[in-house]
Scaffold this motif. Structure first.
Motif, mmCIF file in Angstrom:
data_model
loop_
_atom_site.group_PDB
_atom_site.id
_atom_site.type_symbol
_atom_site.label_atom_id
_atom_site.label_comp_id
_atom_site.label_asym_id
_atom_site.label_seq_id
_atom_site.Cartn_x
_atom_site.Cartn_y
_atom_site.Cartn_z
ATOM 1 N N SER A 2 0.844 -1.190 0.000
ATOM 2 C CA SER A 2 0.000 0.000 0.000
ATOM 3 C C SER A 2 0.877 1.236 0.000
ATOM 4 O O SER A 2 2.068 1.181 0.285
ATOM 5 C CB SER A 2 -0.941 -0.010 1.216
ATOM 6 O OG SER A 2 -0.196 -0.208 2.406
ATOM 7 N N GLN A 3 0.257 2.366 -0.307
ATOM 8 C CA GLN A 3 0.978 3.624 -0.449
ATOM 9 C C GLN A 3 0.795 4.497 0.795
ATOM 10 O O GLN A 3 -0.320 4.715 1.256
ATOM 11 C CB GLN A 3 0.470 4.396 -1.672
ATOM 12 C CG GLN A 3 0.817 3.747 -2.997
ATOM 13 C CD GLN A 3 2.267 3.979 -3.373
ATOM 14 O OE1 GLN A 3 2.782 5.076 -3.229
ATOM 15 N NE2 GLN A 3 2.912 2.946 -3.875
ATOM 16 N N LEU A 4 1.920 4.979 1.312
ATOM 17 C CA LEU A 4 1.886 6.004 2.356
ATOM 18 C C LEU A 4 2.066 7.341 1.666
ATOM 19 O O LEU A 4 2.994 7.516 0.877
ATOM 20 C CB LEU A 4 3.004 5.756 3.373
ATOM 21 C CG LEU A 4 3.078 6.675 4.599
ATOM 22 C CD1 LEU A 4 3.751 5.948 5.751
ATOM 23 C CD2 LEU A 4 3.827 7.964 4.308
ATOM 24 N N GLN A 5 1.209 8.303 1.977
ATOM 25 C CA GLN A 5 1.239 9.572 1.263
ATOM 26 C C GLN A 5 1.226 10.755 2.239
ATOM 27 O O GLN A 5 0.462 10.785 3.201
ATOM 28 C CB GLN A 5 0.038 9.692 0.320
ATOM 29 C CG GLN A 5 0.078 10.923 -0.570
ATOM 30 C CD GLN A 5 -0.880 10.814 -1.745
ATOM 31 O OE1 GLN A 5 -1.183 9.716 -2.206
ATOM 32 N NE2 GLN A 5 -1.346 11.944 -2.214
ATOM 33 N N ARG A 27 5.573 10.288 -1.254
ATOM 34 C CA ARG A 27 4.794 9.061 -1.440
ATOM 35 C C ARG A 27 5.766 7.889 -1.458
ATOM 36 O O ARG A 27 6.801 7.938 -2.124
ATOM 37 C CB ARG A 27 3.988 9.109 -2.741
ATOM 38 C CG ARG A 27 3.176 7.844 -3.005
ATOM 39 C CD ARG A 27 2.380 7.964 -4.292
ATOM 40 N NE ARG A 27 1.355 9.003 -4.204
ATOM 41 C CZ ARG A 27 0.552 9.333 -5.189
ATOM 42 N NH1 ARG A 27 0.650 8.716 -6.366
ATOM 43 N NH2 ARG A 27 -0.350 10.292 -5.033
ATOM 44 N N THR A 30 4.684 0.965 1.398
ATOM 45 C CA THR A 30 4.940 0.450 2.737
ATOM 46 C C THR A 30 5.614 -0.919 2.717
ATOM 47 O O THR A 30 5.974 -1.441 3.779
ATOM 48 C CB THR A 30 3.630 0.350 3.540
ATOM 49 O OG1 THR A 30 2.698 -0.486 2.830
ATOM 50 C CG2 THR A 30 3.024 1.729 3.751
ATOM 51 N N LEU A 51 5.151 10.786 11.294
ATOM 52 C CA LEU A 51 4.481 9.577 10.811
ATOM 53 C C LEU A 51 3.971 8.713 11.960
ATOM 54 O O LEU A 51 2.949 8.031 11.839
ATOM 55 C CB LEU A 51 5.440 8.765 9.940
ATOM 56 C CG LEU A 51 5.781 9.368 8.576
ATOM 57 C CD1 LEU A 51 6.914 8.607 7.913
ATOM 58 C CD2 LEU A 51 4.553 9.367 7.661
ATOM 59 N N SER A 63 -1.205 10.192 5.450
ATOM 60 C CA SER A 63 -2.136 9.081 5.286
ATOM 61 C C SER A 63 -1.394 7.753 5.324
ATOM 62 O O SER A 63 -1.136 7.133 4.281
ATOM 63 C CB SER A 63 -2.896 9.215 3.957
ATOM 64 O OG SER A 63 -3.554 10.461 3.884
ATOM 65 N N PRO A 64 -1.037 7.271 6.527
ATOM 66 C CA PRO A 64 -0.446 5.933 6.604
ATOM 67 C C PRO A 64 -1.542 4.878 6.507
ATOM 68 O O PRO A 64 -2.494 4.897 7.302
ATOM 69 C CB PRO A 64 0.223 5.923 7.982
ATOM 70 C CG PRO A 64 -0.531 6.928 8.784
ATOM 71 C CD PRO A 64 -1.087 7.928 7.825
ATOM 72 N N PRO A 65 -1.463 3.970 5.554
ATOM 73 C CA PRO A 65 -2.541 3.002 5.369
ATOM 74 C C PRO A 65 -2.517 1.861 6.374
ATOM 75 O O PRO A 65 -3.457 1.072 6.442
ATOM 76 C CB PRO A 65 -2.279 2.482 3.952
ATOM 77 C CG PRO A 65 -0.796 2.633 3.774
ATOM 78 C CD PRO A 65 -0.398 3.849 4.560
ATOM 79 N N THR A 68 1.694 2.173 12.541
ATOM 80 C CA THR A 68 3.141 2.391 12.560
ATOM 81 C C THR A 68 3.693 2.099 13.955
ATOM 82 O O THR A 68 2.987 2.228 14.956
ATOM 83 C CB THR A 68 3.507 3.829 12.173
ATOM 84 O OG1 THR A 68 2.919 4.734 13.109
ATOM 85 C CG2 THR A 68 3.030 4.154 10.766
ATOM 86 N N PHE A 139 3.919 -0.749 9.795
ATOM 87 C CA PHE A 139 5.007 -0.092 9.068
ATOM 88 C C PHE A 139 5.963 0.481 10.113
ATOM 89 O O PHE A 139 5.550 1.232 10.995
ATOM 90 C CB PHE A 139 4.455 1.014 8.169
ATOM 91 C CG PHE A 139 5.500 1.666 7.305
ATOM 92 C CD1 PHE A 139 6.192 0.934 6.353
ATOM 93 C CD2 PHE A 139 5.802 3.006 7.454
ATOM 94 C CE1 PHE A 139 7.162 1.522 5.558
ATOM 95 C CE2 PHE A 139 6.761 3.616 6.659
ATOM 96 C CZ PHE A 139 7.441 2.864 5.718
#
Length: 492
Positions: A2-5, A27, A30, A51, A63-65, A68, A139
């Motif tokens: 997934s993408q962290l943005q 961007r 993860t 983060l 936006s951490p999916p 963490t 993450f």
């Protein structure tokens, strides 16, 4: 994956005049094993804390999916046995899984029975990393894990991380990064740059890009000068032609005016081309890190031999820390003390510096030997850097010049050193030592928390100036560059 943005992030510490991030975008995937590199003070640790939700941005979104976790984490009761302390820190973790991770990190199982606070900092680091990677689906945000690891420990952690997925790692150790990451994020003056590959991949691409941009800049400089000359010449011709209309017949004046207009149009076209070249030139070399050369003024001693140790060992009462050593330090010699954590490297440096350390054997120093010492711990620093320089008896202008060359912001000169980052404090100690003229320099882990660009500056310095130096350091790339001689301290 997934993408962290991160979008439009802005952040400054309360009461600080400096902005750490402004309209920052990033961007990343993860699933990557990502390393972050940047100068000290560029916001590496701040980014991890943002983060981890330990800091709150003034603007923008993160936006951490996935959840963490942050390293280093706090151990609620470090007086417990290491096993109990770790189980209390993460009560949902099964013991057999903890044992497995510790084995992968090459931690001796016997440390689990010892109180956590009695472990070396390197052992504590590996135990907390084992705990971190037991939390599946998270993450992981890892802040400078190498600072208290010896070379063997760094190699073990690097191998371990290479087998993992999904972390963001801050480190300045080039060999360590090369061994464990598959992406690099560089926090540049113009923003974040992401490169697929190791540190060496990023560094090679960076240098190639800088060489290309320098060549382009040189070409554009010549083009701009040529276009400026052409534009001025065209404007002069246009003026001369326009002046030729005076006294001419009406028919001639129309033709001459038309010709002057064409010349003026050509002048405008040349000016537009010149302006485009100027803008293109301004867009080049925005991310070049200035690393001015450092200099050292070592003293020359009348004797070639500065220090001699015979059958030396250190014993605090629990037995000797290392097997007896016999060695000398000569003028211009650079010697690295190596060995596992706990074998007495820092104690040996303190003994050489004149600190009273219980030992056997003999230490003989040349008469009137002048030393310059960089201690491992910089936490004692407080007050203004100018007052510190005065107390140490070093030239203020030279001291501040070294700090500036190490990319130290001028705004920090009027700020209490207790508020500095760990890397900035270490640079204060290094700048003070570089400002001192000495026969022998004793540096204990001088690179802890210091950015990779400053490490390279110090490498160049020690290659160019034949100062006598005994140091403890675990950055393999740095030692390979500056310390051809090694003295291994081994447990007896």
């Amino acid at each position: 994956m997934s993408q962290l943005q991160i979008s439009g992030l802005s952040f400054a510490y309360p009461g600080s005049p400096d902005t750490v991030f402004e309209h920052f975008d990033l961007r990343l995937d993860t699933g990557w094993r990502t390393g972050i590199v940047a100068r000290n003070g560029r916001g590496k640790t701040t980014l991890l804390r943002l983060l981890a939700r330990r800091l709150t941005p003034q603007a923008g979104s993160i936006s951490p999916p996935v959840p963490t976790d942050f390293f280093p984490c706090d151990v609620p009761d470090p007086t417990l046995s290491t096993l109990e302390a770790l189980e209390n820190t993460a009560p949902d973790v099964e013991s057999w899984r903890l044992y497995r991770e510790l084995a992968d990190l090459e931690v001796n199982e016997a440390v689990l029975a010892r109180p956590f606070h009695t472990l070396s900092l390197g052992e504590q680091t590996r135990c907390l990393l084992a705990l971190l990677f037991l939390r599946e689906g998270h993450f992981l945000l890892i802040d400078e894990p190498t600072n208290h690891l010896d070379m063997a420990g760094r190699a073990a952690v690097s191998r371990y991380l290479r087998r993992q997925q999904g972390f963001l790692l801050v480190s300045h150790d080039r060999a360590f990064l090369d061994g464990c990451v598959d992406h690099i994020i560089a926090l540049e003056p113009s923003g974040a740059e992401t490169v697929s590959g190791s540190f060496s991949t990023w560094w090679t691409e960076r240098r190639r890009r800088e060489d290309f941009e320098r060549a382009q800049r040189q070409k554009l400089t010549k083009d701009i000068a040529r276009l400026e000359a052409a534009q001025k010449q065209t404007a002069r011709w246009s003026d001369r032609i326009e002046q030729g209309k005076i006294g001419s017949h009406a028919f001639d004046r129309g033709a001459i005016g038309h010709k002057a207009a064409k010349m003026m149009k050509r002048s405008k076209a040349v000016e537009n081309r010149r302006q485009t070249a100027i803008e293109e030139k301004q867009g080049l070399l925005q991310n070049v890190e200035k690393t001015p050369a450092l200099e050292l003024r070592p003293l020359l001693h009348p004797k070639s031999r500065l220090v001699e140790l015979r059958e030396l060992s250190i014993d605090y009462g629990g037995g000797p820390l290392f097997s007896p050593l016999t060695f000398t330090v000569e003028q211009g010699q650079r010697l690295a003390l190596t060995g596992p954590n706990g074998t007495g490297k820092s104690s040996l440096l303190k003994l050489l510096a004149g600190v009273s350390i219980p030992h056997s054997g003999t230490v003989s120093a040349a008469s009137n030997l002048v030393l310059s010492v960089v201690p491992q711990d910089a936490s004692f620093l407080s007050g203004l850097p100018g007052d510190y320089a005065a107390a140490c008896g070093v030239d203020l202008t030279r001291f501040l010049s070294f700090l500036r060359k190490l990319d130290f912001p001028r705004t920090l000169f009027d700020r209490d050193m207790s508020t500095y980052s760990a890397g900035q404090k270490k640079k204060v100690l290094l700048a003070r030592s570089l400002s001192e003229s000495a026969h022998l320099y004793l540096w204990d882990e001088p690179l802890n928390y210091v950015d990779v660009f400053s490490r390279m500056q110090l490498e160049a310095l020690l290659r160019d100036f034949p100062a006598a130096l005994v140091l403890v350091e675990h950055d393999r790339a740095f030692l390979d560059a500056v310390a051809p001689q090694r003295l291994e301290l081994a447990a007896p």
